[in-house]
Design an enzyme around this catalytic site. Structure first.
Site, mmCIF file in Angstrom:
data_model
loop_
_atom_site.group_PDB
_atom_site.id
_atom_site.type_symbol
_atom_site.label_atom_id
_atom_site.label_comp_id
_atom_site.label_asym_id
_atom_site.label_seq_id
_atom_site.Cartn_x
_atom_site.Cartn_y
_atom_site.Cartn_z
ATOM 1 N N SER A 168 0.853 -1.175 0.000
ATOM 2 C CA SER A 168 0.000 0.000 0.000
ATOM 3 C C SER A 168 0.905 1.247 0.000
ATOM 4 O O SER A 168 1.905 1.244 -0.710
ATOM 5 C CB SER A 168 -0.919 -0.065 1.217
ATOM 6 N N ASP A 433 -7.716 -4.968 -7.100
ATOM 7 C CA ASP A 433 -7.364 -3.869 -6.207
ATOM 8 C C ASP A 433 -7.430 -2.547 -6.960
ATOM 9 O O ASP A 433 -6.670 -2.334 -7.904
ATOM 10 C CB ASP A 433 -5.944 -4.089 -5.672
ATOM 11 N N HIS A 458 -6.024 -6.037 -2.731
ATOM 12 C CA HIS A 458 -4.958 -5.193 -2.184
ATOM 13 C C HIS A 458 -3.944 -5.993 -1.372
ATOM 14 O O HIS A 458 -4.307 -6.644 -0.392
ATOM 15 C CB HIS A 458 -5.644 -4.147 -1.300
#
Ligand SMILES: *[C@@H]1O[C@H](CO)[C@@H](O)[C@H](O)[C@H]1NC(C)=O
Ligand SMILES: *[C@@H]1O[C@H](CO)[C@@H](O)[C@H](O)[C@H]1NC(C)=O
Ligand SMILES: *[C@@H]1O[C@H](CO)[C@@H](O)[C@H](O)[C@H]1NC(C)=O
Ligand SMILES: *[C@@H]1O[C@H](CO)[C@@H](O)[C@H](O)[C@H]1NC(C)=O
Length: 507
Positions: A168, A433, A458
């Site tokens: 991330s 994602d 993700h």
């Protein structure tokens, strides 16, 4: 109705129902115990500079880190897990794909919490004046100082190769760290990292829509109809009571309050976005109560359940399901309440991570997940200015769109966005994602690699491997390991045969 932030390395559970999901980003927690060999993980503290870019500022603070030496063998590499926009979870120091790699390569492992998140408090509180020290650049410098500090403290041989890991926002940091401090970091695994800063991240809901539609096109049609019906009711002012009741609103809706209306639309869209972004990852997939696992299929099955007649009722049924899975009794959407929670400067505030991360979006990244076209599946009530107004409302007049536009440009020219020039970074993304839309998904040069996994969400590759993993996810993990293996055998000296200095003399 946002309830938790999947901030990096953690899920902070919210005792208030606000503020967490506005800009959904972050990695969840792996499903593993928080102990190692039955011992609780120990926190260590590294003395860190407050401002790396002002040598005359001598202020310091204590940054939290953890270490795992279980697999280290002399001569092995050093793995560094980069903390991000939330409290660092002790679970990651014991588990995850990176620990499986550490076992393979006999690596020493560290993880470092990001400044201003969790227990790493550089300042007295998180006032807007203090948040000036919260930036990705300062965080990268923290990582650089940390590496130098750990080498000294643990007598790590200078030739040991450091590999950065992150998922991330920390996925972006991992790539940027390799680019900015290549003498300290030999290679990086960057998972689901958005490298392009962008104010209007309209692509986000496009990916959500595609993911839902891939499963069932009718699901998307029904959502669109539901949003149109909701819009019509709010416009006409009739049957507002029905909305209050159906969607279990905590406060009765004032349809003339545009911010509240926007916030309501966003909360209901979030029901889907949050599930898609984290679809079937290994955070919760090992929960004993399988009924508690909500996937995009669960939500689409409700949206296409023919025994519920109206699309709006289906949309409300999805909301019910999400409320109950999070133990909430009502849908919170009042803008003013949310802003007040985000204004709380206390480290103990339940919205602390959210306040900090929102600040980074207002000054560095944007990333606003808009829905702003008439034909948009989730309606047209969340234009860019809904988000940028919030920057002003939370941090003050100065944090206007001009400051944001300049901040986002600055981020892009500083790091090179998708044209980043670096070597030995593997970028990993999943098709489901939404963040892949701002990342590197195609290999551009021989010295970096992009892995795109069809069907995963993700940071899927970061969680511990499981028997239930999709075959393409397993393949991706093996490919990452192969890159690490190659890169760990490459020396930094490109040509050791030609080391003579070309020397010019005055004679
Ligand atoms: C689920 O967790 C249990 C207990 O921690 C473990 O024994 C089992 O292997 C896990 N299952 C999967 C599919 O990961
Ligand atoms: C459809 O909705 C009805 C009424 O809420 C429910 O009883 C039924 O289990 C649902 N069917 C599916 C397949 O989810
Ligand atoms: C909801 O409440 C139940 C019972 O108190 C608890 O077991 C469960 O963990 C809670 N779930 C969440 C998501 O907080
Ligand atoms: C901020 O949050 C803290 C911790 O939750 C709380 O004690 C305090 O009252 C809050 N401050 C304001 C001004 O709401």
């Amino acid at each position: 109705m946002r309830f938790y932030i999947y901030a990096f390395l953690c899920c902070v559970w919210w005792d208030v129902t606000f503020g967490a999901r506005r800009i959904k980003l972050g990695l969840g927690e792996p499903n593993s115990p928080e102990t190692r060999n039955a011992q609780p993980v120990v926190d260590y503290w590294f003395q860190q500079k407050l401002d790396h870019f002002n040598p005359t500022d001598k202020r310091t603070w204590k940054q939290r880190y953890q270490i795992n030496q279980d697999f280290y063998k002399s001569g092995g590499p050093v793995f560094l897990m980069i903390g991000g926009e939330g409290k660092m979870s002790s679970k990651w120091i014991n588990s995850g794909a990176w620990i499986e790699y550490a076992e393979e390569f006999n690596a020493l492992c560290f993880q470092l919490e990001h400044r201003f998140y969790g227990d790493s408090h550089p300042t007295e509180d998180a006032s807007t004046a203090n948040l000036v020290y919260l930036s990705s650049e300062q965080a990268l410098a923290d990582l650089a100082e940390f590496i130098v500090g750990m080498k000294a403290k643990y007598n790590i041989p200078p030739e040991s190769k450091w590999i950065a890991f992150g998922g991330s926002y920390p996925g972006s940091l991992a790539a940027w760290l390799r680019m900015k401090y290549p003498h300290l970091v030999h290679a990086a695994v960057s998972s689901s990292g958005p490298l392009l800063a962008k104010i209007d991240f309209y692509e986000y809901y496009k990916v959500v829509e595609d993911a839902l539609s891939t499963y069932k096109p009718a699901c998307v049609t029904q959502i669109k109809l539901a949003n149109q019906m909701l819009n019509a009711i709010i416009k006409s002012g009739k049957e507002i009571k029905y909305i209050n009741k159906k969607f279990k609103l905590c406060d009765p809706l004032d349809r003339n309050n545009k911010k509240d209306v926007s916030n309501l639309f966003e909360s209901l869209a979030d029901n889907f976005a949050e599930i898609v972004q984290y679809n079937k990852d290994n955070r919760k997939s090992n929960m004993t109560d399988t009924n508690a696992i909500i996937t995009l299929e669960t939500l689409c099955d409700i949206m296409t359940n023919e025994s519920i007649v109206s699309p709006l009722e289906k949309y409300a049924a999805v909301n019910d399901r999400m409320l109950s899975s999070n133990n909430l009794t009502c849908t919170d959407y009042v803008y003013e309440k949310e802003v007040n929670i985000l204004k709380n400067v206390s480290w103990e505030s339940s919205a602390a991570s959210s306040r900090q991360w929102t600040y980074q979006t207002c000054t560095e990244f944007g990333f606003y997940q808009t829905s702003n076209q008439d034909e948009h599946v989730f309606g047209n009530k969340n234009p860019v200015n809904f988000f940028t107004d919030m920057c002003v409302d939370v941090y003050g007049e100065k944090f206007n769109t001009d400051l944001l536009a300049k901040g986002v440009d600055r981020t892009n020219w500083m790091y090179g966005e998708l044209n980043i020039k670096e070597t030995r970074v593997v970028y990993v993304h999943g098709s489901v994602d939404p963040w892949h839309a701002l990342g590197i998904t195609r290999t551009k040069t021989v010295n970096t690699a992009a892995i795109y996994i069809v069907g995963t969400a993700h940071c899927a590759n970061m969680y511990p491997s499981a028997t239930t993993d999709l075959p393409q996810l397993t393949k991706a993990r093996i490919a990452i390991k192969a890159f690490l293996s190659d890169w760990l055998t490459i020396s930094d000296d490109l040509d050791s045969t030609n080391q003579e200095t070309v020397r010019f003399d005055s004679k």
